[in-house]
Write a protein that holds these residues in place. Structure first.
Motif, PDB file in Angstrom:
ATOM      1  N   LYS A  20       0.808  -1.141  -0.042  1.00 23.03           N
ATOM      2  CA  LYS A  20      -0.038   0.154  -0.040  1.00 23.03           C
ATOM      3  C   LYS A  20       0.849   1.271   0.053  1.00 23.03           C
ATOM      4  CE  LYS A  20      -3.692   2.410   2.862  1.00 23.03           C
ATOM      5  NZ  LYS A  20      -4.421   2.189   3.958  1.00 23.03           N
ATOM      6  N   ASP A  21       1.876   1.332   0.820  1.00 15.74           N
ATOM      7  CA  ASP A  21       2.521   2.714   0.981  1.00 15.74           C
ATOM      8  C   ASP A  21       3.417   2.692  -0.228  1.00 15.74           C
ATOM      9  OD1 ASP A  21       1.744   2.826   3.715  1.00 15.74           O
ATOM     10  OD2 ASP A  21       3.783   1.856   4.383  1.00 15.74           O
ATOM     11  N   PRO A  22       4.118   1.818  -0.767  1.00 22.04           N
ATOM     12  CA  PRO A  22       4.672   2.389  -2.151  1.00 22.04           C
ATOM     13  C   PRO A  22       3.632   2.660  -3.262  1.00 22.04           C
ATOM     14  CG  PRO A  22       5.404   0.269  -1.283  1.00 22.04           C
ATOM     15  CD  PRO A  22       4.424   0.436  -0.510  1.00 22.04           C
ATOM     16  N   ALA A  23       2.562   1.921  -3.158  1.00 19.68           N
ATOM     17  CA  ALA A  23       1.485   2.420  -4.176  1.00 19.68           C
ATOM     18  C   ALA A  23       0.927   3.841  -4.212  1.00 19.68           C
ATOM     19  CB  ALA A  23       0.231   1.543  -4.200  1.00 19.68           C
ATOM     20  N   GLU A  24       0.645   4.337  -2.981  1.00 20.81           N
ATOM     21  CA  GLU A  24       0.325   5.719  -2.620  1.00 20.81           C
ATOM     22  C   GLU A  24       1.472   6.479  -2.894  1.00 20.81           C
ATOM     23  OE1 GLU A  24      -0.997   5.462   1.572  1.00 20.81           O
ATOM     24  OE2 GLU A  24      -3.152   4.765   0.764  1.00 20.81           O
ATOM     25  N   ALA A  25       2.574   6.186  -2.584  1.00 24.15           N
ATOM     26  CA  ALA A  25       3.802   7.152  -2.982  1.00 24.15           C
ATOM     27  C   ALA A  25       3.992   7.345  -4.566  1.00 24.15           C
ATOM     28  CB  ALA A  25       5.066   6.766  -2.208  1.00 24.15           C
ATOM     29  N   LEU A  26       3.596   6.258  -5.163  1.00 18.61           N
ATOM     30  CA  LEU A  26       3.797   6.289  -6.780  1.00 18.61           C
ATOM     31  C   LEU A  26       2.571   7.345  -7.126  1.00 18.61           C
ATOM     32  CD1 LEU A  26       4.659   5.634  -9.385  1.00 18.61           C
ATOM     33  CD2 LEU A  26       3.618   3.427  -9.174  1.00 18.61           C
ATOM     34  N   LEU A  34       3.444  14.560 -13.452  1.00 17.73           N
ATOM     35  CA  LEU A  34       2.777  14.660 -14.706  1.00 17.73           C
ATOM     36  C   LEU A  34       1.521  15.122 -14.606  1.00 17.73           C
ATOM     37  CD1 LEU A  34       3.686  10.786 -15.963  1.00 17.73           C
ATOM     38  CD2 LEU A  34       4.928  12.902 -16.060  1.00 17.73           C
ATOM     39  N   GLU A  35       0.913  15.660 -13.642  1.00 20.13           N
ATOM     40  CA  GLU A  35      -0.371  16.317 -13.497  1.00 20.13           C
ATOM     41  C   GLU A  35      -1.405  15.961 -14.293  1.00 20.13           C
ATOM     42  OE1 GLU A  35       0.556  20.402 -14.272  1.00 20.13           O
ATOM     43  OE2 GLU A  35       1.745  20.657 -12.624  1.00 20.13           O
ATOM     44  N   PRO A  36      -1.868  14.510 -14.229  1.00 21.86           N
ATOM     45  CA  PRO A  36      -2.840  13.879 -14.783  1.00 21.86           C
ATOM     46  C   PRO A  36      -4.278  14.670 -14.290  1.00 21.86           C
ATOM     47  CG  PRO A  36      -2.252  12.325 -13.170  1.00 21.86           C
ATOM     48  CD  PRO A  36      -1.217  13.503 -13.114  1.00 21.86           C
ATOM     49  N   ASP A  37      -5.235  14.071 -15.404  1.00 18.24           N
ATOM     50  CA  ASP A  37      -6.559  14.547 -14.879  1.00 18.24           C
ATOM     51  C   ASP A  37      -7.255  13.843 -13.608  1.00 18.24           C
ATOM     52  OD1 ASP A  37      -6.656  16.268 -17.047  1.00 18.24           O
ATOM     53  OD2 ASP A  37      -7.875  14.930 -18.319  1.00 18.24           O
ATOM     54  N   ALA A  65       8.801   9.164 -18.846  1.00 10.16           N
ATOM     55  CA  ALA A  65       8.594   9.699 -17.614  1.00 10.16           C
ATOM     56  C   ALA A  65       7.837   8.642 -16.514  1.00 10.16           C
ATOM     57  CB  ALA A  65       7.871  10.957 -17.354  1.00 10.16           C
ATOM     58  N   LEU A  66       6.930   8.024 -17.321  1.00  9.35           N
ATOM     59  CA  LEU A  66       6.246   6.897 -16.819  1.00  9.35           C
ATOM     60  C   LEU A  66       7.109   5.655 -16.503  1.00  9.35           C
ATOM     61  CD1 LEU A  66       2.940   6.937 -18.708  1.00  9.35           C
ATOM     62  CD2 LEU A  66       3.085   7.392 -16.242  1.00  9.35           C
ATOM     63  N   ALA A  67       8.000   5.488 -17.532  1.00  9.80           N
ATOM     64  CA  ALA A  67       8.797   4.232 -17.218  1.00  9.80           C
ATOM     65  C   ALA A  67       9.773   4.647 -16.058  1.00  9.80           C
ATOM     66  CB  ALA A  67       9.446   4.099 -18.625  1.00  9.80           C
ATOM     67  N   VAL A  68      10.291   5.887 -16.244  1.00  8.87           N
ATOM     68  CA  VAL A  68      10.976   6.028 -15.022  1.00  8.87           C
ATOM     69  C   VAL A  68      10.603   6.082 -13.634  1.00  8.87           C
ATOM     70  CG1 VAL A  68      12.584   8.127 -13.693  1.00  8.87           C
ATOM     71  CG2 VAL A  68      12.501   7.529 -16.322  1.00  8.87           C
ATOM     72  N   LEU A  69       9.323   6.404 -13.476  1.00 11.82           N
ATOM     73  CA  LEU A  69       8.672   6.435 -12.274  1.00 11.82           C
ATOM     74  C   LEU A  69       8.190   4.944 -11.772  1.00 11.82           C
ATOM     75  CD1 LEU A  69       6.000   9.370 -12.527  1.00 11.82           C
ATOM     76  CD2 LEU A  69       7.861   9.086 -11.089  1.00 11.82           C
ATOM     77  N   ALA A  70       7.852   3.992 -12.767  1.00 12.24           N
ATOM     78  CA  ALA A  70       7.669   2.655 -12.661  1.00 12.24           C
ATOM     79  C   ALA A  70       8.801   2.044 -11.784  1.00 12.24           C
ATOM     80  CB  ALA A  70       7.060   1.806 -13.774  1.00 12.24           C
ATOM     81  N   ALA A  71      10.111   2.262 -12.630  1.00 14.00           N
ATOM     82  CA  ALA A  71      11.374   1.634 -12.254  1.00 14.00           C
ATOM     83  C   ALA A  71      11.529   2.001 -10.830  1.00 14.00           C
ATOM     84  CB  ALA A  71      12.467   1.974 -13.215  1.00 14.00           C
ATOM     85  N   ALA A  72      11.408   3.262 -10.361  1.00 11.97           N
ATOM     86  CA  ALA A  72      11.735   3.984  -9.214  1.00 11.97           C
ATOM     87  C   ALA A  72      11.010   3.255  -8.074  1.00 11.97           C
ATOM     88  CB  ALA A  72      11.615   5.463  -9.159  1.00 11.97           C
TER      89      ALA A  72
END
Length: 297
Positions: A20-26, A34-37, A65-72
């Motif tokens: 949960k914590d990593p998911a919420e941080a992501l 990325l400022e999505p809707d 940018a999405l690939a970098v965030l997923a990897a991080a």
């Protein structure tokens, strides 16, 4: 296709990861960078322990940018999909049929000519129809409620927690017009939709609609309640178990749903730990509805 209800093309980006914590941080980082809707973070209801993180964009997102965030964050690569323009109201009208549950008949205005005589008919406009009775959980709650009515219950105070479009609260107010019925939801938009549904059903004032997380509203702490509905998800239901037990009057009932069949045992255990007793367990397709009772004082 109706231009009034036509949504433009949009994009989604979805991934999964453990915890949960990593998911919420992501999710937070997605919003910041990325400022999505919109961003959603949900526990997957399949027992896998995975969490899904999704973002919604009006324009094609930055794949790098999405690939970098997923990897991080140790997530799987984002799956990016383009959604075509869709007339959602037309889709709902095609796909959703009236729902019958005992005396209750939930329908859209496009099916007004199909309402049987002598039923408790609840009109939900197609534009507001998601989660309003055309889903096994709401139908299961209505069937459980029908059984309690047949047993002769006469609740004076009723609460619908996480009410969404307030179908359950409206059903209760129609059967027990002298009862004090409260519908709450954490989402301000859901409260507005509930009020709109009351208007179109000629029930203005029959249900008090409030914005609240759980029981965090003065109207909901002024209990106890003889009947409580909560059609939400496993996690919130378990978290609310202590408050739910406190808010239930001696001899009162709770109807719970939003549960996949394998999740029922865990929720039952949480409520039995608070002194409630399971009196009914119903399955409708993949979904479970539980009715519990607080012992008399």
């Amino acid at each position: 296709m109706s231009d009034d209800h036509l949504t433009p093309a949009s994009w989604t980006a979805l991934t999964t990861l453990t915890g949960k914590d990593p998911a919420e941080a992501l999710g937070d980082m997605l919003e910041e960078q990325l400022e999505p809707d919109g961003v959603g973070v949900f526990e997957m209801e399949d027992g896998s322990g995975l969490w899904e993180v999704g973002a919604y964009f009006a324009e094609a997102p930055d794949e790098t940018a999405l690939a970098v965030l997923a990897a991080a964050f140790g997530a799987k690569p984002f799956v990016i999909s383009e959604l075509p323009p869709t007339d959602w109201v037309a889709h709902v009208r095609r796909e959703l049929q009236p729902v019958e549950a005992g005396r209750f008949f939930v329908y859209g205005s496009h099916d007004a000519d199909r309402v049987p005589e002598g039923r408790v008919a609840l009109l939900i406009e197609a534009a507001m129809a998601f989660g309003t009775g055309h889903h096994g959980t709401t139908q299961g709650c209505l069937l459980a409620f029908e059984e309690l009515i047949g047993q002769g219950i006469n609740p004076a105070r009723i609460a619908d927690i996480g009410a969404g479009t307030a179908v359950l609260a409206m059903a209760a107010a129609r059967v027990f017009p002298d009862a004090h019925v409260i519908a709450s939801d954490i989402d301000e938009v859901a409260v507005e939709v509930a009020l709109a549904n009351l208007r179109v059903n000629g029930m203005e004032g029959a249900v008090d609609c409030v914005e609240a997380a759980g029981f965090a509203h003065p109207s909901l702490t002024d209990g106890p309640f003889d009947l409580i509905f909560a059609n939400i998800l496993k996690g919130p239901l378990i978290e609310l178990a202590p408050d739910m037990a406190t808010a239930t009057a001696p001899g009162g009932r709770i109807i719970l749903s939003g549960l996949l069949n394998p999740q029922g045992d865990e929720v039952v255990a949480a409520y039995e730990a608070e002194g409630l007793t399971l009196v009914r367990r119903g399955e409708l397709g993949d979904w479970t509805t539980l009715t519990l009772r607080r012992p008399e004082a």
